[in-house]
Design an enzyme around this catalytic site. Structure first.
Site, PDB file in Angstrom:
ATOM      1  N   VAL A   1     -65.026  63.099 -31.643  1.00 21.54           N
ATOM      2  CA  VAL A   1     -64.376  64.498 -31.102  1.00 21.54           C
ATOM      3  C   VAL A   1     -63.225  65.079 -31.857  1.00 21.54           C
ATOM      4  CG1 VAL A   1     -63.139  65.812 -29.154  1.00 21.54           C
ATOM      5  CG2 VAL A   1     -64.693  63.842 -28.840  1.00 21.54           C
TER       6      VAL A   1
ATOM      7  N   LYS B   1     -59.788  48.345 -28.893  1.00 21.36           N
ATOM      8  CA  LYS B   1     -60.789  48.963 -28.255  1.00 21.36           C
ATOM      9  C   LYS B   1     -61.728  47.782 -27.685  1.00 21.36           C
ATOM     10  CE  LYS B   1     -59.203  53.195 -27.640  1.00 21.36           C
ATOM     11  NZ  LYS B   1     -58.745  53.487 -26.378  1.00 21.36           N
TER      12      LYS B   1
ATOM     13  N   ASN C   1     -56.521  57.217 -20.567  1.00 16.69           N
ATOM     14  CA  ASN C   1     -56.805  58.066 -21.876  1.00 16.69           C
ATOM     15  C   ASN C   1     -55.870  57.737 -22.986  1.00 16.69           C
ATOM     16  OD1 ASN C   1     -58.219  60.355 -23.377  1.00 16.69           O
ATOM     17  ND2 ASN C   1     -56.023  61.021 -23.165  1.00 16.69           N
TER      18      ASN C   1
ATOM     19  N   ARG D   1     -45.643  61.583 -22.597  1.00 13.97           N
ATOM     20  CA  ARG D   1     -44.277  61.167 -22.603  1.00 13.97           C
ATOM     21  C   ARG D   1     -43.338  62.313 -22.813  1.00 13.97           C
ATOM     22  NH1 ARG D   1     -44.890  57.164 -27.572  1.00 13.97           N
ATOM     23  NH2 ARG D   1     -46.228  58.934 -28.085  1.00 13.97           N
TER      24      ARG D   1
ATOM     25  N   TYR E   1     -57.462  49.478 -34.870  1.00 12.51           N
ATOM     26  CA  TYR E   1     -57.783  50.207 -33.722  1.00 12.51           C
ATOM     27  C   TYR E   1     -59.176  49.865 -33.148  1.00 12.51           C
ATOM     28  CZ  TYR E   1     -59.888  54.265 -31.311  1.00 12.51           C
ATOM     29  OH  TYR E   1     -60.155  55.149 -30.370  1.00 12.51           O
TER      30      TYR E   1
END
Length: 235
Positions: free
Chosen positions: A191, A162, A84, A36, A158
């Site tokens: 990560v 998913k 992603n 964006r 969250y």
């Protein structure tokens, strides 16, 4: 039609998305950096080009129908789509999202990006993917989506988003089963990026590995699966 394969990675201006773009670029893909923010997008494109990647910027807000349509018109040809881009929504200590005190607007915002955004972008790009010789769709999920594992902290916005994404991805794989489009889910693991407050044992490069593998599957590869480095994740 160009012989050079083209990939689009959403949320590719930083973190795992950037490393997916870099990894695909190193394999010879022309890579669209979907993001964006214009400044961050063009900075990422510049870094990728400096590393020898044939990269270009794609203005893309996954929550906007018009933006997804414009992105497809800009790209023109596409072989790989990596969805992603994602958000967690606000969290408390330990990344917790307490379902008993959750703001429904948070849930709506997370689903809008993590699920509806994937549907929106995928459907905008499907006409291009259908023209590819070896089209691949990779959706970034997480082990917290596994109902079997029930991994990670309680994240009532969250984690279910998913799980929802996993279910939607399976439906795409079923619908496209008689085509050459392979659709799979990749879990990057925990990560160290700004998404996790830079906490986690894995590097962005390590987190990108499964998505890159799924993006470059052979034509007889799996579809409708949920994968991490060590193999299949239970639903």
């Amino acid at each position: 039609m160009s012989e050079t394969r083209t990939a689009l990675v959403t949320g590719a201006n930083k973190g795992i998305g950037y490393e997916i773009a870099a990894g695909l670029g190193a394999l010879g893909f022309r890579v669209g950096v979907g993001a964006r923010d214009e400044t961050r997008r063009e900075t990422a494109v510049g870094r990728l080009r400096a590393a020898g990647v044939d990269a270009f910027g794609v203005p893309l807000d996954v929550t906007s129908d018009a933006s997804a349509t414009s992105a497809a018109e800009l790209i023109e040809e596409l072989d790989v789509l990596v969805n992603n881009a994602g958000i967690s929504g606000p969290t408390g200590p330990g990344w917790e999202q307490d379902p008993t005190a959750l703001d429904l607007d948070v849930v709506r915002a997370v689903v809008e990006t993590n699920v509806l955004g994937v549907i929106r972008v995928t459907n905008a790009m499907l006409p291009l993917l259908r023209r590819s010789a070896s089209p691949r769709i990779v959706n970034l999920s997480s082990s917290v989506a596994s109902l079997t594992r029930q991994a990670g902290p309680v994240m009532a916005a969250y984690a279910p988003s998913k799980t929802f994404l996993n279910a939607v991805t399976v439906q795409y794989a079923r619908q496209l089963a008689d085509t050459n489009i392979l659709v799979n889910l990749a879990c990057p693991g925990l990560v160290a990026t700004d998404f996790t407050g830079f906490l986690g044992p894995r590097t962005p490069e390590q987190g990108a590995a499964t998505a890159i593998r799924l993006a470059t599957l052979p034509d007889d590869g799996p579809t409708g699966g949920f994968f991490e480095d060590d193999g299949v994740i239970p639903w």
